[in-house]
Design a protein around this motif. Structure first.
Motif, PDB file in Angstrom:
ATOM      1  N   ALA A   1       0.847  -1.193   0.000  1.00  0.00           N
ATOM      2  CA  ALA A   1       0.000   0.000   0.000  1.00  0.00           C
ATOM      3  C   ALA A   1       0.885   1.246   0.000  1.00  0.00           C
ATOM      4  CB  ALA A   1      -0.923   0.013   1.215  1.00  0.00           C
ATOM      5  N   GLU A   2       2.153   1.061  -0.357  1.00  0.00           N
ATOM      6  CA  GLU A   2       3.097   2.176  -0.360  1.00  0.00           C
ATOM      7  C   GLU A   2       2.656   3.244  -1.352  1.00  0.00           C
ATOM      8  OE1 GLU A   2       7.903   3.071  -0.791  1.00  0.00           O
ATOM      9  OE2 GLU A   2       7.056   1.234  -1.653  1.00  0.00           O
ATOM     10  N   LEU A   3       2.770   4.491  -0.937  1.00  0.00           N
ATOM     11  CA  LEU A   3       2.402   5.615  -1.785  1.00  0.00           C
ATOM     12  C   LEU A   3       3.659   6.251  -2.360  1.00  0.00           C
ATOM     13  CD1 LEU A   3      -0.342   7.265   0.490  1.00  0.00           C
ATOM     14  CD2 LEU A   3      -0.681   5.739  -1.453  1.00  0.00           C
ATOM     15  N   LEU A   4       3.851   6.112  -3.661  1.00  0.00           N
ATOM     16  CA  LEU A   4       4.933   6.801  -4.371  1.00  0.00           C
ATOM     17  C   LEU A   4       4.286   7.882  -5.232  1.00  0.00           C
ATOM     18  CD1 LEU A   4       7.162   3.802  -5.545  1.00  0.00           C
ATOM     19  CD2 LEU A   4       7.535   5.313  -3.585  1.00  0.00           C
ATOM     20  N   THR A   5       4.586   9.121  -4.955  1.00  0.00           N
ATOM     21  CA  THR A   5       3.874  10.210  -5.615  1.00  0.00           C
ATOM     22  C   THR A   5       3.940  10.112  -7.137  1.00  0.00           C
ATOM     23  OG1 THR A   5       3.727  12.616  -5.885  1.00  0.00           O
ATOM     24  CG2 THR A   5       5.918  11.691  -5.433  1.00  0.00           C
ATOM     25  N   TRP A   6       2.821  10.356  -7.769  1.00  0.00           N
ATOM     26  CA  TRP A   6       2.749  10.348  -9.223  1.00  0.00           C
ATOM     27  C   TRP A   6       3.309  11.635  -9.818  1.00  0.00           C
ATOM     28  CZ3 TRP A   6      -3.031   8.411  -9.540  1.00  0.00           C
ATOM     29  CH2 TRP A   6      -3.083   7.092  -9.072  1.00  0.00           C
ATOM     30  N   ALA A   7       3.579  12.623  -8.979  1.00  0.00           N
ATOM     31  CA  ALA A   7       4.109  13.902  -9.470  1.00  0.00           C
ATOM     32  C   ALA A   7       5.578  13.790  -9.880  1.00  0.00           C
ATOM     33  CB  ALA A   7       3.948  14.973  -8.398  1.00  0.00           C
ATOM     34  N   VAL A   8       6.231  12.677  -9.527  1.00  0.00           N
ATOM     35  CA  VAL A   8       7.631  12.450  -9.903  1.00  0.00           C
ATOM     36  C   VAL A   8       7.659  11.341 -10.946  1.00  0.00           C
ATOM     37  CG1 VAL A   8       9.919  11.762  -9.086  1.00  0.00           C
ATOM     38  CG2 VAL A   8       8.419  13.137  -7.610  1.00  0.00           C
ATOM     39  N   PRO A   9       7.823  11.676 -12.221  1.00  0.00           N
ATOM     40  CA  PRO A   9       7.754  10.661 -13.281  1.00  0.00           C
ATOM     41  C   PRO A   9       8.722   9.500 -13.088  1.00  0.00           C
ATOM     42  CG  PRO A   9       7.675  12.863 -14.233  1.00  0.00           C
ATOM     43  CD  PRO A   9       7.988  13.032 -12.779  1.00  0.00           C
ATOM     44  N   GLU A  10       9.873   9.751 -12.467  1.00  0.00           N
ATOM     45  CA  GLU A  10      10.858   8.693 -12.277  1.00  0.00           C
ATOM     46  C   GLU A  10      10.343   7.574 -11.376  1.00  0.00           C
ATOM     47  OE1 GLU A  10      12.646  12.288 -13.730  1.00  0.00           O
ATOM     48  OE2 GLU A  10      11.438  11.937 -11.910  1.00  0.00           O
ATOM     49  N   ASN A  11       9.356   7.888 -10.560  1.00  0.00           N
ATOM     50  CA  ASN A  11       8.805   6.862  -9.667  1.00  0.00           C
ATOM     51  C   ASN A  11       8.127   5.730 -10.437  1.00  0.00           C
ATOM     52  OD1 ASN A  11       9.670   7.948  -7.279  1.00  0.00           O
ATOM     53  ND2 ASN A  11       7.727   8.983  -6.806  1.00  0.00           N
TER      54      ASN A  11
END
Length: 362
Positions: A190-200
């Protein structure tokens, strides 16, 4: 009062139209029913589109407002409804997948034409706030599918989860009964990796160890139709014309999952207590509860199980009602797909959950 008889087979439910199965090469429409995520994070949407097309061989097409500005879409629920109606009415479109959830797709309801949905049955899949549209389709008489969305599910960081891919293929593309659904053993997140950083997008999310499902109570086998959805959104429709009719509750397997907002266990208890006062829980064949969504520590998962049993068993005396918790659906990944109104079976003695019929036709 102890709940349903241990061998309750089968339940009867209102009939639904099953959509035709999907095939490689089909055109599938992406619809934005709630939050305008594709317009705000287009790279995330495109990743989901690419991974869906590559894995299943379908062609994902956008409707007029799928990629519209999020603020504009918020102000225009009628445009979101227009896209959904156009996707159902377009004979070249064989399926519909929600782009993402949100919190206000209830505002599209006044603009829906249930006759268009009924007369043009096709696969529709999504989760979270798409619960609203699922229950509208249920009222229209169509089986739909609680499962991954384009931006949450098909856009999984670093590639699709095989567990989810297998479930989508078995449920939407194949004619055989879906069969036994087993717990995911490959880890969950359920980890949240922000979508605002394309590299994620290329960074895989960290996984927690899969602990299996928890069979909290119940004996024997219980078969009934699947109804439910995102716990918070499902309850928003209580008291409206879109709330499932009484006949749907008789023998049903009620599936519930909590959103990324992580509602506290007490809210789950309060709401279930209301369903008990309405006489609904007493009619069920089983309750299927997902692993909690949001930033809930795994050590606290048991608090949701405890409050559920307090209401169902201690307060209502439904000690024979099967209750399974920690299931792989909703707001943790990966997930399996649940077809609304389709017959499923919980075998408490063997600890097996199966979808015993096909959810699609040829």
């Amino acid at each position: 009062m102890t709940g349903r008889d241990p061998e309750r087979l089968p339940a009867r439910s209102p009939s639904l139209i099953k959509p035709r199965r999907l095939h490689a090469g089909d055109r599938v429409a992406a619809v934005t029913l709630s939050w305008g995520g594709p317009g705000q994070f287009p790279q995330r949407y495109l990743a989901g589109k690419r991974q869906l097309e590559e894995e299943f061989g379908v062609e994902l097409v956008e409707m007029d407002h799928t990629l519209a500005d999020a603020d504009w879409l918020h102000r225009h629920p009628e445009a979101r409804a227009e896209d959904l109606m156009a996707a159902f009415a377009d004979a070249s479109v064989k399926g519909i997948i929600s782009t993402i959830g949100g919190d206000d797709s209830i505002r599209i309801l006044p603009y829906l034409d249930l006759r268009v949905i009924h007369d043009n049955p096709k696969v529709l899949m999504g989760f979270s706030d798409t619960t609203i549209t699922h229950l509208a389709c249920l009222k229209a008489g169509l089986t739909t599918f609680y499962g991954p969305a384009i931006m949450a599910g098909f856009a999984e960081n670093g590639g699709l989860f095989p567990y989810m891919v297998d479930s989508v293929r078995r449920t939407l593309f194949e004619l055989d009964p879906v069969g036994e659904v087993t717990p995911n053993t490959g880890g969950w997140t359920a980890e949240l990796l922000t979508w605002a950083v394309p590299e994620n997008q290329n960074k895989r999310r960290s996984l927690n160890q899969s602990e299996g499902w928890k069979w909290l109570q119940g004996t024997g086998r219980h078969r009934g139709p699947l109804i439910g959805g995102c716990f918070e959104v499902f309850d928003w429709l209580r008291g409206t014309e879109y709330w499932p009719d009484a006949a749907w509750w008789d023998g049903a397997l009620l599936f519930l999952e909590t959103s990324e907002e992580a509602p506290p266990p007490s809210l789950l208890g309060y709401t279930l207590r209301v369903y008990g006062a309405m006489g609904l829980l007493q009619r069920l064949g089983a309750i299927l509860l997902a692993r909690p969504g949001g930033e809930v520590a795994p050590a606290d998962f048991c608090k949701y199980d405890q409050v559920l049993l307090e209401v169902v068993s201690d307060e209502l005396g439904l000690t024979n009602l099967p209750v399974v918790a920690g299931m792989d659906l909703g707001h943790t990944d990966p997930v399996f797909v649940l077809p609304y109104g389709t017959m499923a079976e919980v075998d408490c003695d063997q600890r097996r959950f199966s979808i015993v019929e096909s959810a699609v036709t040829e």
